[in-house]
Design an enzyme around this catalytic site. Structure first.
Site, mmCIF file in Angstrom:
data_model
loop_
_atom_site.group_PDB
_atom_site.id
_atom_site.type_symbol
_atom_site.label_atom_id
_atom_site.label_comp_id
_atom_site.label_asym_id
_atom_site.label_seq_id
_atom_site.Cartn_x
_atom_site.Cartn_y
_atom_site.Cartn_z
ATOM 1 N N GLY A 71 -6.320 -11.251 0.670
ATOM 2 C CA GLY A 71 -5.446 -11.086 -0.623
ATOM 3 C C GLY A 71 -4.357 -11.835 0.252
ATOM 4 N N TYR A 134 2.844 -10.787 -7.327
ATOM 5 C CA TYR A 134 1.741 -10.111 -6.194
ATOM 6 C C TYR A 134 1.919 -8.489 -6.690
ATOM 7 C CZ TYR A 134 0.971 -7.346 -2.128
ATOM 8 O OH TYR A 134 0.541 -5.958 -0.985
#
Length: 264
Positions: A71, A134
């Site tokens: 990711g 995030y």
């Protein structure tokens, strides 16, 4: 443990971890969307876009354990993080459910709790306080793994990784530093423990300054061996005085807490 899958193996931490895990398991399957080069001894290399569910299902097939680091590892736009971190993590868990329910180490982050003051000792029972989109994506991954345990019995250890680089770069990262060797020790314990259920662990070494409490996870048998104190003299010489008025000094997330919101 016959086959361990490492996603995000072309990233900074993934690259170092790939080398450190070489030879520890009969087969190490490494994966990333980026080029990983040729397979080493005992390795299987699979280039995979985690947004592609069908590809992820083939990626996780026949794996006994998964270390999921894949990711985006920095703050970015919501759309980019949505695809890589939200959808990609969902695909890993759903594919794992359908192909044998291997135990998963989910690479979470200290940024899931970045808005706590540094003087507050935190543990996983306390509310999440993400400092970024995030960080929100890591909270999602933790919640998703909780759901997959409660609903399907899939065990996970979510590791809120601190600062896993060869050396800390400032006083904040001194407190959050996680040595590569301590991370490997944690991985060993995650997959050796008879049962892990759903557990959240702070991934930090045995540093002098500590902001997180891992006492709830003693059953794992993980005892960090390294400390950032070996870098103290170098950091103090390089860093000027801190200001208590600076949110990046007051809060555990550091500069992430004042960076603002990324827009397209």
């Amino acid at each position: 443990m016959k086959r361990l899958l490492l996603t995000g193996a072309a990233g900074g931490m993934g690259t170092r971890l790939r080398r450190a895990l070489a030879g520890k398991y009969p087969t190490l399957r490494v994966s990333d969307i980026a080029d990983l080069g040729p397979a080493g001894e005992g390795e299987e290399v699979v280039q995979c876009d985690l947004r592609d569910y069908a590809a992820v299902e083939e990626l996780v097939r026949d794996c006994d354990g998964i270390v999921h680091l894949g990711g985006i590892s920095l703050e970015d736009t919501f759309d980019r993080i949505l695809e890589a971190n939200f959808r990609g993590t969902y695909n890993v868990y759903e594919a794992a459910r359908k192909t044998g329910k291997p135990r998963i180490l989910f690479g979470s982050s200290n940024h899931a709790t970045g808005f706590y003051p540094r003087e507050t000792s935190i543990d996983p029972s306390m509310p999440i306080r993400p400092d970024s989109i995030y960080g929100v994506s890591k909270c999602f991954g933790e919640a998703l793994s909780r759901y997959y345990f409660d609903q399907f019995g899939m065990e996970s250890v979510c590791v809120r990784i601190g600062f896993c680089f060869p050396e800390p770069i400032d006083r904040r990262s001194m407190a959050l530093w996680l040595s590569l060797n301590d991370l490997v020790r944690l991985i060993d314990r995650v997959f050796a423990a008879p049962r892990v259920a759903h557990t959240i662990v702070y991934g930090v070494s045995d540093n002098l300054e500590k902001w997180q409490d891992n006492s709830h996870a003693r059953f794992l048998g993980w005892q960090p061996q390294d400390s950032s104190e070996q870098f103290r003299e170098k950091i103090e010489a390089a860093c000027g005085p801190d200001s208590n008025d600076d949110p990046a000094v007051r809060l555990q997330g550091g500069k992430w807490t004042v960076a603002g919101h990324f827009e397209d």
